[in-house]
Write an enzyme that holds these catalytic residues in place. Structure first.
Site, PDB file in Angstrom:
ATOM      1  N   LYS A 193       0.842  -1.200   0.000  1.00 29.45           N
ATOM      2  CA  LYS A 193       0.000   0.000   0.000  1.00 29.45           C
ATOM      3  C   LYS A 193       0.877   1.250   0.000  1.00 29.45           C
ATOM      4  O   LYS A 193       0.666   2.173  -0.757  1.00 29.45           O
ATOM      5  CB  LYS A 193      -0.939  -0.029   1.214  1.00 29.45           C
ATOM      6  N   GLU A 199      10.675  -4.899   4.186  1.00 22.22           N
ATOM      7  CA  GLU A 199      10.741  -6.311   3.773  1.00 22.22           C
ATOM      8  C   GLU A 199      10.380  -6.435   2.298  1.00 22.22           C
ATOM      9  O   GLU A 199      11.077  -7.110   1.516  1.00 22.22           O
ATOM     10  CB  GLU A 199       9.757  -7.167   4.596  1.00 22.22           C
ATOM     11  N   GLY A 252      -4.819  -1.819   4.728  1.00 17.48           N
ATOM     12  CA  GLY A 252      -3.980  -2.944   4.306  1.00 17.48           C
ATOM     13  C   GLY A 252      -4.635  -4.300   4.530  1.00 17.48           C
ATOM     14  O   GLY A 252      -4.676  -5.145   3.634  1.00 17.48           O
ATOM     15  N   ARG A 253      -5.174  -4.522   5.735  1.00 21.86           N
ATOM     16  CA  ARG A 253      -5.743  -5.845   6.029  1.00 21.86           C
ATOM     17  C   ARG A 253      -7.139  -6.011   5.448  1.00 21.86           C
ATOM     18  O   ARG A 253      -7.779  -7.040   5.658  1.00 21.86           O
ATOM     19  CB  ARG A 253      -5.724  -6.098   7.542  1.00 21.86           C
ATOM     20  N   GLU A 338      -4.882  -7.093  14.605  1.00 14.10           N
ATOM     21  CA  GLU A 338      -4.372  -5.770  14.225  1.00 14.10           C
ATOM     22  C   GLU A 338      -5.501  -4.740  14.280  1.00 14.10           C
ATOM     23  O   GLU A 338      -5.266  -3.560  14.538  1.00 14.10           O
ATOM     24  CB  GLU A 338      -3.726  -5.811  12.826  1.00 14.10           C
ATOM     25  N   HIS A 369      -5.365 -33.894  16.877  1.00 12.82           N
ATOM     26  CA  HIS A 369      -4.308 -34.770  17.387  1.00 12.82           C
ATOM     27  C   HIS A 369      -3.160 -33.968  17.988  1.00 12.82           C
ATOM     28  O   HIS A 369      -2.072 -34.502  18.209  1.00 12.82           O
ATOM     29  CB  HIS A 369      -3.805 -35.668  16.255  1.00 12.82           C
ATOM     30  N   LYS A 479       9.296  -1.180  14.338  1.00  7.99           N
ATOM     31  CA  LYS A 479       9.854  -0.808  13.023  1.00  7.99           C
ATOM     32  C   LYS A 479      10.872   0.313  13.184  1.00  7.99           C
ATOM     33  O   LYS A 479      11.937   0.291  12.579  1.00  7.99           O
ATOM     34  CB  LYS A 479       8.743  -0.304  12.081  1.00  7.99           C
TER      35      LYS A 479
HETATM   36  O1  F6P Z   1       3.234  -3.392   9.784  1.00  8.32           O
HETATM   37  C1  F6P Z   1       1.868  -3.509   9.638  1.00  8.32           C
HETATM   38  C2  F6P Z   1       1.387  -3.107   8.260  1.00  8.32           C
HETATM   39  O2  F6P Z   1       1.333  -1.733   8.166  1.00  8.32           O
HETATM   40  C3  F6P Z   1       0.058  -3.755   7.959  1.00  8.32           C
HETATM   41  O3  F6P Z   1      -1.007  -3.054   8.472  1.00  8.32           O
HETATM   42  C4  F6P Z   1       0.093  -3.837   6.481  1.00  8.32           C
HETATM   43  O4  F6P Z   1      -0.859  -4.747   5.994  1.00  8.32           O
HETATM   44  C5  F6P Z   1       1.526  -4.262   6.255  1.00  8.32           C
HETATM   45  O5  F6P Z   1       2.273  -3.572   7.236  1.00  8.32           O
HETATM   46  C6  F6P Z   1       2.094  -4.000   4.899  1.00  8.32           C
HETATM   47  O6  F6P Z   1       2.048  -2.661   4.546  1.00  8.32           O
HETATM   48  P1  F6P Z   1       2.252  -2.210   3.042  1.00  8.32           P
HETATM   49  O7  F6P Z   1       1.129  -2.790   2.229  1.00  8.32           O
HETATM   50  O8  F6P Z   1       2.228  -0.711   3.051  1.00  8.32           O
HETATM   51  O9  F6P Z   1       3.583  -2.738   2.557  1.00  8.32           O
END
Ligand code: F6P
Length: 507
Positions: A193, A199, A252-253, A338, A369, A479
């Site tokens: 987003k 990452e 995002g979620r 979240e 199990h 972060k």
């Molecule tokens: O670290 C949490 C978060 O901000 C989530 O809410 C989000 O889904 C994820 O990181 C990834 O964010 P982005 O889509 O901006 O890379």
């Protein structure tokens, strides 16, 4: 006022599940409801059975009173009207507009973005970008969990594209995807987003290197960017024609429905992706239009509040009795924890009770199990959701699915009924709650409705607790500290300093 309602709810008698069934012949009819889909010419549906929870007439009336007191109708209307429902970030939350339900302008814009996405998906399928067999989708959190779940649930057979979702910065994750793909026929989807997540951007750089090392002359020409920050994707090197934007007001979620769903559309094809959206839209309309207990996400939220706030349950578990939904607990963890793992209300004042329970779970029958001992005889009461489908996802002999479903239903029955024994080690207390969601089939429409149900359940819980489910400031501090470590020059606590030194990372 809500304090008084909570006190009344707490003071109500708490009959056992057995008593509730014995006292009310209509219990099943009242609390088990079929949700009709009827999308794409099929007449399938989903059964939502909340009868094995402790909701009874008195608690339902109390929770309906609470919903009124917490302005549920107005907050729900504000959500669908595209008003600012995320005050800390000054944003609307317009995931339903992606499905065609919401503020007219937002629905129109989402439609335009979808049309752009559909054209690109169809062009790639037609071979306009050359032969594409594999798609490595790089994203994290909400930019990965939904795509991974949806592809696994819906595209196990006959996928139009071989999709690999990579989220972790640990290079082992990306290497596994590289090992399964041929650079000559691989595309990259960079899903973020913000288009700044460390990452995702680090993995994307490494994937570009891999394509280049694999002989691809223009690796950036193989990238599709899925983002609400298109200018950042351009800066990074993606051509405007392969940037699929979505609105800032899609969290995002909650973004699987937007261009973040690109790998799902690539694997399924656009008609099935449209059915997925249409199934979610039916659940949106249900949640928007139906009042009180008949509203399925609100009903589920009443039970969630019963267990979290009245009984003090600290966790809730989700067991998918279907391999195709094995990633659902992971997805729901982010959605629920979240969103509602907060300690302050929307107005900034401290909450007056527990908020989101810890969501956990797994896949049945495997989990039986491994962890079910605690559910049946442990000291924690864990409300459980069982999720299954009547039609199997395979062609093996019927015994497989029969045994799977028998086990699923047996667990709910056993949790509720329990079993007395003179030997305490062999006694089951029973009266342990569960809900069952039974899909006719794991179709795109049913899956869309299932996910939308959980989004609205999460929102309904937030309204009942007075919290804002759409921000996530709790993820920021870690972060920031990771960035300080990367930059160097900061001294941390002795434990952290020792760990950094051992790993050879200077601070
Ligand atoms: O670290 C949490 C978060 O901000 C989530 O809410 C989000 O889904 C994820 O990181 C990834 O964010 P982005 O889509 O901006 O890379």
């Amino acid at each position: 006022m809500s304090d008084a309602i909570w006190s009344e709810l707490k003071a109500l008698p708490k009959p056992s599940l057995g008593e509730l069934f014995a006292d009310d012949a209509n219990r099943l009819d009242q609390l088990a409801t079929r949700f009709e889909l009827g999308v794409g010419g099929d007449a399938s549906g989903i059964r939502f059975d909340w009868s094995k929870t402790h909701l009874d007439a008195a608690h339902i009336a109390g929770f309906e009173k609470l919903a009124t007191d917490m302005d549920f109708d107005a907050r729900r209307a504000a959500l669908f009207a595209g008003e600012i429902v995320n005050p800390t970030e000054g944003r609307a939350a317009e995931h339903t507009a992606q499905r065609g339900v919401g503020k007219a302008e937002s629905v129109e814009l989402a439609g335009q973005y979808h049309a752009r996405m559909a054209s690109l998906v169809e062009a790639i399928h037609r071979g306009v970008l050359g032969e594409i067999k594999h798609l490595i989708h790089i994203g994290i959190g909400g930019s990965a969990l939904g795509p991974a779940l949806a592809v696994d649930a819906l595209a196990r057979e006959g996928a139009l594209c071989d999709v690999h979702v990579v989220s972790n910065i640990d290079g082992c994750a990306l290497e596994a995807a590289f090992a399964a793909c041929d650079p000559a026929t691989t595309m990259l989807a960079v899903a973020s987003k913000t288009f700044t997540t460390i990452e995702t951007m680090t993995n994307a750089e490494s994937a570009i290197e891999w394509l280049r090392d694999g002989g691809v002359l223009d690796p950036y020409g193989r990238v599709v960017a899925l983002t609400a920050a298109p200018e950042k994707a351009t800066e990074w090197g993606v051509d405007e024609t392969r940037i699929l934007p979505f609105s800032e007001s899609v969290g995002g979620r909650y973004s699987l429905w937007s261009s973040i769903g690109f790998p799902v559309a690539m694997a399924l094809g656009w008609p099935d992706f449209s059915e997925f959206l249409a199934g979610a839209a039916l659940m949106d309309e249900h949640f928007r239009d139906v009042e009180g207990l008949a509203n399925l996400p609100l009903r589920a939220a009443f039970a969630d509040q019963y267990y979290t706030r009245l009984l003090g349950c600290q966790t809730r578990a989700v067991f998918a009795y279907d391999e195709r939904l094995a990633l659902l607990p992971d997805y729901l963890q982010q959605l629920e924890m979240e969103s509602n793992g907060k300690s302050v209300k929307a107005d900034g004042t401290p909450v007056d009770g527990p908020t989101a329970p810890i969501t956990w779970g797994g896949v049945g029958t495997d989990a039986q199990h491994a962890v079910f001992q605690l559910l049946h005889q442990g000291t924690n009461i864990v409300p459980v959701d069982f999720i299954a489908a009547i039609f199997p996802g395979h062609d093996l002999q019927p015994a497989h699915h029969r045994i799977l479903l028998s086990n699923c239903f047996a667990q709910g029955a056993a949790l509720m009924a329990g079993k007395a024994s003179e030997d305490p080690a062999r006694a089951y207390p029973g009266n342990r709650p569960s809900a069952t969601i039974l899909l006719d089939e794991v179709s795109p429409a049913a899956f869309g409705a299932l996910i939308a149900f959980h989004e609205h359940r999460t929102f309904a819980n937030a309204v009942l607790m007075g919290i804002n489910p759409f921000d996530q400031f709790g993820v920021e501090l870690g972060k920031e500290i990771a960035k300080q470590i990367e930059k160097g020059g900061t001294t941390f606590d002795p434990s952290t300093e020792a760990l950094l030194e051992l790993a050879g990372i200077a601070s």
